[in-house]
Design a protein around this motif. Structure first.
Motif, short mmCIF file in Angstrom:
data_model
loop_
_atom_site.label_atom_id
_atom_site.label_comp_id
_atom_site.label_asym_id
_atom_site.label_seq_id
_atom_site.Cartn_x
_atom_site.Cartn_y
_atom_site.Cartn_z
N ILE B 46 -5.14 13.10 -16.89
CA ILE B 46 -3.75 12.86 -17.26
C ILE B 46 -2.79 13.41 -16.22
N ALA B 47 -3.10 14.60 -15.70
CA ALA B 47 -2.21 15.21 -14.73
C ALA B 47 -2.36 14.51 -13.39
N LYS B 48 -1.48 13.60 -13.10
CA LYS B 48 -1.60 12.88 -11.83
C LYS B 48 -0.79 13.63 -10.78
N LEU B 49 -1.44 14.55 -10.13
CA LEU B 49 -0.71 15.32 -9.13
C LEU B 49 -1.44 15.29 -7.80
N ARG B 50 -1.07 14.31 -7.00
CA ARG B 50 -1.62 14.26 -5.65
C ARG B 50 -0.45 14.42 -4.69
N LEU B 51 -0.49 15.54 -3.99
CA LEU B 51 0.60 15.84 -3.08
C LEU B 51 0.16 15.76 -1.64
N CYS B 52 1.04 15.27 -0.81
CA CYS B 52 0.82 15.40 0.61
C CYS B 52 1.85 16.37 1.13
N ALA B 53 1.38 17.29 1.95
CA ALA B 53 2.33 18.16 2.60
C ALA B 53 2.71 17.50 3.91
N ASP B 54 3.90 16.90 3.95
CA ASP B 54 4.47 16.46 5.22
C ASP B 54 3.49 15.64 6.06
N GLY B 55 2.92 16.20 7.10
CA GLY B 55 2.02 15.46 7.99
C GLY B 55 0.74 14.98 7.33
N GLY B 56 0.42 15.56 6.17
CA GLY B 56 -0.74 15.10 5.41
C GLY B 56 -0.58 13.65 5.01
N ASP B 62 -3.17 6.83 7.74
CA ASP B 62 -4.00 6.40 8.87
C ASP B 62 -5.49 6.41 8.56
N GLU B 63 -5.94 7.44 7.84
CA GLU B 63 -7.39 7.67 7.79
C GLU B 63 -8.09 7.16 6.54
N PHE B 67 -12.17 4.91 5.66
CA PHE B 67 -13.31 5.15 4.78
C PHE B 67 -13.78 3.87 4.11
N PHE B 68 -12.96 2.84 4.14
CA PHE B 68 -13.29 1.56 3.51
C PHE B 68 -13.10 0.44 4.52
N PRO B 69 -13.96 0.41 5.55
CA PRO B 69 -13.72 -0.52 6.66
C PRO B 69 -13.78 -1.99 6.26
N ARG B 70 -14.44 -2.29 5.14
CA ARG B 70 -14.57 -3.70 4.76
C ARG B 70 -13.43 -4.15 3.85
N GLU B 71 -12.52 -3.23 3.54
CA GLU B 71 -11.42 -3.61 2.65
C GLU B 71 -10.11 -3.65 3.41
N ASP B 72 -9.17 -4.38 2.87
CA ASP B 72 -7.88 -4.56 3.50
C ASP B 72 -7.11 -3.23 3.49
N ALA B 73 -6.60 -2.85 4.67
CA ALA B 73 -5.95 -1.54 4.81
C ALA B 73 -4.75 -1.39 3.89
N LEU B 74 -3.99 -2.47 3.73
CA LEU B 74 -2.79 -2.40 2.90
C LEU B 74 -3.16 -2.14 1.44
N SER B 91 6.71 16.57 10.49
CA SER B 91 5.50 15.93 11.01
C SER B 91 5.34 14.48 10.56
N ILE B 92 5.87 14.15 9.39
CA ILE B 92 5.63 12.81 8.84
C ILE B 92 6.32 11.77 9.70
N ARG B 93 5.61 10.66 9.97
CA ARG B 93 6.18 9.57 10.77
C ARG B 93 7.15 8.78 9.91
N PRO B 94 8.23 8.27 10.53
CA PRO B 94 9.22 7.50 9.75
C PRO B 94 8.60 6.29 9.05
N ASP B 95 7.68 5.60 9.72
CA ASP B 95 7.11 4.39 9.10
C ASP B 95 6.27 4.76 7.88
N VAL B 96 5.58 5.90 7.97
CA VAL B 96 4.77 6.36 6.83
C VAL B 96 5.68 6.76 5.67
N LEU B 97 6.75 7.47 6.00
CA LEU B 97 7.70 7.90 4.96
C LEU B 97 8.28 6.69 4.23
#
Lengths: 176, 267
Positions: B46-56, B62-63, B67-74, B91-97
């Protein structure tokens, strides 16, 4: 000799590299064994000027890394520098006042002073963005990380052994 | 002395029957290969807490598709969307943000606060979250806290010492690290198919006059440990349960086996 590949071993043996098999000694780490070898093969006058550079001591399994950091503490009279792509680490024994000279084109600005083994009641520095002044440092409280060097000389004096760490700049430093 | 129990069920396939509740923090280093598995664990609960710290966030963007090379990246990027991105945003890239903003990720810019690290900021967010209750506290899993600059790593280890009441596990491809506070006797349950055998007990921060263990190849019995002397490294676990009792806070570390735990996701 439990990690070296047979083809690699044969190659260097054929080039004349001396191979010393210490698989009987499971009580010391690879780094320990190498440091003892270096210390035993240098004359007393040489050994106080000799500095040991070690790569590959950081990252990977944390117990390995901790064991390698402990090597710095266990040989406080031997100058050992641990190096990675990102940083270097040296021990600053509490018995000395330290002057650290850096090359700003190659090192920094990110640095830190880490009381890994025991707290420090009083540490004083100069040359850092956030200098310490008889400041207490301990795990669970303040430790100096994400600090920055301000010039080319840093001084450190402490009542406790500290690890000094400074970042290595991302450029091709093998170019002169 | 009260017993504190530790297990690593977050490395097992996500199971609705699991009683554990996790929050995940992704910091700015290469993602461990089992990151999708950790992500799924938090998804199931229930607790959906996935955080990225900035550059994470850059790492997830990117990464994870790698892990799923046969699937569509998007598709992968849409599926593994952080709930929150928090930090000083240097650290976070503008396009990622922009990508994650458009998906509805909550972005909390804390660049005004330069006194705490990204990991600190994320832990405080989780602790203050209404999803974290006294009755069922969230266990925090953090990737990317180790390796890289040593002062960063030391600062992240210090976070474990500064929040001793919060269960935080630092994870890399090679190992995990947890704090064993001295005020408890510890029982550590491991899955031998996923963890070990290499392990260690590290008296970071202060020496230990007396530590006693069971379940290790080289057990300690009222043994002194300190930097400059004996530190328990390159030890081995012998079974599935280890106990530790010490007069000092210790870091427990155990190796993670080199297999693809993501395989279990597909079953």
């Amino acid at each position: 000799m439990d990690s070296i590949r047979p083809d690699v071993l044969d190659f260097y043996v054929s080039l004349g590299t001396k191979v010393i098999d210490e698989s009987h000694d499971q009580d010391t780490t690879d780094l320990d064994k190498c440091i003892l070898f270096i210390r035993d093969s240098t004359l007393n006058q040489e050994s106080c000027r000799l500095q040991i550079l070690a790569t590959g001591a950081l990252g990977g399994r944390f117990d390995h890394e901790a064991g390698n950091l402990n090597v710095l503490y266990r040989y406080p009279d031997t100058r050992i520098i641990l190096l990675s792509d990102d940083c270097l680490i040296q021990l600053l024994p509490k018995t000395h006042r330290h002057e650290i000279r850096i090359q700003p084109s190659l090192q920094g600005p990110h640095c830190g002073l880490i009381p890994i083994g025991a707290p420090s009641a009083k540490t004083t520095t100069t040359g850092l963005q956030w200098d310490l002044n008889d400041t207490e440092m301990r795990f669970g409280g303040l430790i100096s990380t994400s600090n920055m060097v301000k010039g080319e000389k840093i001084t450190v004096e402490s009542d406790s052994d500290l690890l000094w760490t400074i970042s290595i700049k991302k450029q091709d430093s093998t170019r002169p | 002395m009260e017993v504190m129990s530790h297990s690593s069920s977050f490395l097992l396939p996500a199971d609705e029957a699991s009683a554990k509740r996790y929050a995940l923090i992704v910091l700015n280093q290469n993602l461990p290969r089992f990151t999708p598995l950790l992500w799924e664990h938090v998804l199931e609960i229930i607790a959906k807490l996935r955080l990225c710290a900035d550059g994470g966030a850059n790492r997830i963007y990117d990464e994870l598709p790698l892990f799923f090379p046969r699937e569509d990246a998007l598709l992968i990027r849409n599926r593994y969307k952080p709930d929150v991105i928090k930090g000083d945003m240097d650290s976070i890239r503008p396009d990622v943000l922009h990508f994650y903003l458009s998906l509805g990720t909550k972005v909390i810019d804390e660049s005004h606060d330069q006194d705490t690290t990204d990991l600190d900021k994320c832990i405080l967010f989780i602790r203050d979250s209404p999803l974290n209750q006294e009755s069922s506290k969230l266990q925090i899993l953090a990737t990317g806290a180790l390796g890289g600059r040593f002062d960063h790593e030391a600062g992240n280890l210090n976070v474990l010492y500064r929040y001793p009441d919060t269960k935080i596990t630092l994870l890399s491809d090679d190992c995990l690290i947890q704090l064993l506070p001295k005020i408890h006797r510890h029982e550590i349950h491991i899955q031998p198919s996923l963890l070990g055998p290499h392990c260690g007990l590290i008296p970071i921060g202060a020496p230990s006059a007396k530590t006693t263990t069971t379940g290790l190849q080289w057990d300690l019995t009222d043994t002194e440990m300190r930097f400059g002397g004996l530190v328990s490294t390159s030890n081995l676990v012998k079974g599935e349960k280890i106990t530790v009792e010490s007069d000092s806070d210790l870091l427990w570390t155990i190796s993670i086996k080199k297999q693809d735990p993501n395989k279990t996701l597909r079953s």
